[in-house]
Design an enzyme around this catalytic site. Structure first.
Site, PDB file in Angstrom:
ATOM      1  N   ASP A  25       0.879  -1.238  -0.078  1.00 24.29           N
ATOM      2  CA  ASP A  25      -0.057   0.125   0.070  1.00 24.29           C
ATOM      3  C   ASP A  25       0.959   1.062   0.102  1.00 24.29           C
ATOM      4  O   ASP A  25       1.004   2.018   1.078  1.00 24.29           O
ATOM      5  CB  ASP A  25      -1.027  -0.005   1.186  1.00 24.29           C
ATOM      6  CG  ASP A  25      -0.349   0.066   2.671  1.00 24.29           C
ATOM      7  OD1 ASP A  25      -0.878   0.449   3.662  1.00 24.29           O
ATOM      8  OD2 ASP A  25       0.865  -0.335   2.634  1.00 24.29           O
ATOM      9  N   ASP A  41       8.289  -2.169   6.394  1.00 24.40           N
ATOM     10  CA  ASP A  41       7.967  -3.264   5.187  1.00 24.40           C
ATOM     11  C   ASP A  41       9.208  -3.544   4.920  1.00 24.40           C
ATOM     12  O   ASP A  41       9.405  -4.774   4.340  1.00 24.40           O
ATOM     13  CB  ASP A  41       7.217  -2.621   4.114  1.00 24.40           C
ATOM     14  CG  ASP A  41       5.918  -1.995   4.784  1.00 24.40           C
ATOM     15  OD1 ASP A  41       5.224  -1.035   3.919  1.00 24.40           O
ATOM     16  OD2 ASP A  41       5.289  -2.633   5.671  1.00 24.40           O
TER      17      ASP A  41
HETATM   18  O1  RIB Z   1       1.817  -0.223  10.686  1.00 25.49           O
HETATM   19  C1  RIB Z   1       2.950  -0.004   9.865  1.00 25.49           C
HETATM   20  C2  RIB Z   1       2.341  -0.570   8.396  1.00 25.49           C
HETATM   21  O2  RIB Z   1       1.104   0.293   8.078  1.00 25.49           O
HETATM   22  C3  RIB Z   1       3.456  -0.337   7.466  1.00 25.49           C
HETATM   23  O3  RIB Z   1       2.871  -1.396   6.439  1.00 25.49           O
HETATM   24  C4  RIB Z   1       3.113   1.044   6.738  1.00 25.49           C
HETATM   25  O4  RIB Z   1       3.418   1.036   5.465  1.00 25.49           O
HETATM   26  C5  RIB Z   1       1.455   1.239   6.751  1.00 25.49           C
HETATM   27  O5  RIB Z   1       0.901   0.487   5.638  1.00 25.49           O
HETATM   28 CA    CA Z   2       2.771  -0.697   3.986  1.00 23.26          CA
END
Ligand code: RIB
Ligand code: CA
Length: 323
Positions: A9, A251
């Protein structure tokens, strides 16, 4: 090389994760699926295309789900879908668009969910998934074709938290955006390596690492340096780490775990479930670290800590590379 599919995302840490996966000599990225999360799916898809083009890759991008499975159907449960919670605020760590040129490439015609089903069902069971956003695409794919579960080699998930949360006092963002999807995937029975906030916060990357990368000439290193600085500013206004010269790159830690599990520490095989009850703990990952529920079988390999030295070293080595 390990065959992998990314589910993102994109967002600033997703961008670093994508570059790390594509630039790693250990990983063969078959495709990147996008989903609603940090921003609406149009933005997360455009940001993904920008990153792929910026580093000169031709990995295909597949646009995925625009909304979570059911969470927005219940009044008052989740108003902000698509999520706009940090938009135009000083704590924003992502921005609507990444600070790189608009994409001139486009995403594939086939939607992410059907491509995921077809690719996994046609495979020899040798593809691993790295999911670093809400789990809507994968949960939908599992509902459409449960046969994919046995076709997934290993599922690396950035999501959830044991003692650490970020979006509510109980939940981590990816699981909170789509609790039903997280519950379906966590209970699916496939081999899961879960990288929760406890690990990503312990693996927070230093601004010194960003300065080292800024000196490099490769696009991956330069963009990563800029995104680490952008994230540090947002985090210090929103959820500062103990050492405020460091910032989590959530990530990328999940991607690095797929390359070398030594970036994780204190990995336990335990039972995890997700609250999708719509109450104050909606989206909480319930991690039975002390094995209190004797009836519940372990279903997740969860990392409760990280080896930040190994993570930083692997990140920098990989991002200095070019395609
Ligand atoms: O809580 C962290 C996650 O939420 C990560 O993947 C960041 O990109 C958001 O999507
Ligand atoms: Ca993410």
């Amino acid at each position: 090389m390990k065959k992998i599919i990314l589910d993102v995302d994109t967002g600033s840490d997703d961008a670093i994760a994508i570059m790390t996966a594509v630039l790693s000599p250990e990983l063969d990225v078959l495709g990147i699926c996008t989903v609603n999360g940090n921003r609406c799916v149009e933005n997360t898809t455009e940001n993904t295309l920008r990153v792929v083009e910026y580093i000169g890759s031709n990995v295909p991008v597949y646009k995925g789900c625009a909304l979570p499975m059911v969470v927005s159907l219940t009044k008052g449960r989740r108003e902000c879908v698509p999520f706009e919670g940090q938009k135009n605020k000083k704590e924003d760590v992502h921005g609507d668009y990444l600070p790189i040129p608009e994409s001139t490439i486009t995403y594939e015609k086939e939607c992410a969910v059907s491509w995921l089903v077809k690719t996994l069902m046609d495979s020899d069971g040798d593809i691993s998934l790295i999911d670093v956003g809400p789990l809507t695409n994968l949960a939908m794919a599992m509902r459409i074709q449960p046969g994919i579960i046995d076709k997934i080699d290993t599922l690396y998930i950035m999501g959830g938290g044991w003692r650490e949360q970020n979006i509510t006092p109980a939940a981590e963002f990816n699981f909170w955006i789509d609790p039903e999807a997280a519950k379906i995937v966590i209970n699916s029975g496939c081999k899961i390596v879960m990288v929760p906030l406890d690990a990503t916060h312990a693996g927070a990357i230093s601004i010194k690492d960003a300065m080292e990368l800024r000196e490099e000439s490769s696009p991956g290193a330069k963009l990563t340096a800029a995104l680490i600085e952008q994230r540090l500013k947002g985090y210090n206004n929103w959820q500062p780490m103990q050492d405020q010269t460091t910032v989590p790159i959530h990530d990328a830690l999940a991607v690095c775990a797929a390359i070398d599990m030594d970036v994780l520490a204190d990995v336990r095989y335990i039972h995890v479930d997700v609250d999708a009850g719509g109450g104050i703990c909606d989206g909480q990952s319930v991690c039975d670290v002390e094995h209190k529920d004797k009836e519940a079988e372990p279903n997740v390999h969860i990392a409760l800590n990280a080896n930040v030295g190994r993570f930083a070293e692997l990140l920098k080595t990989t991002l200095k590379r070019t395609v």
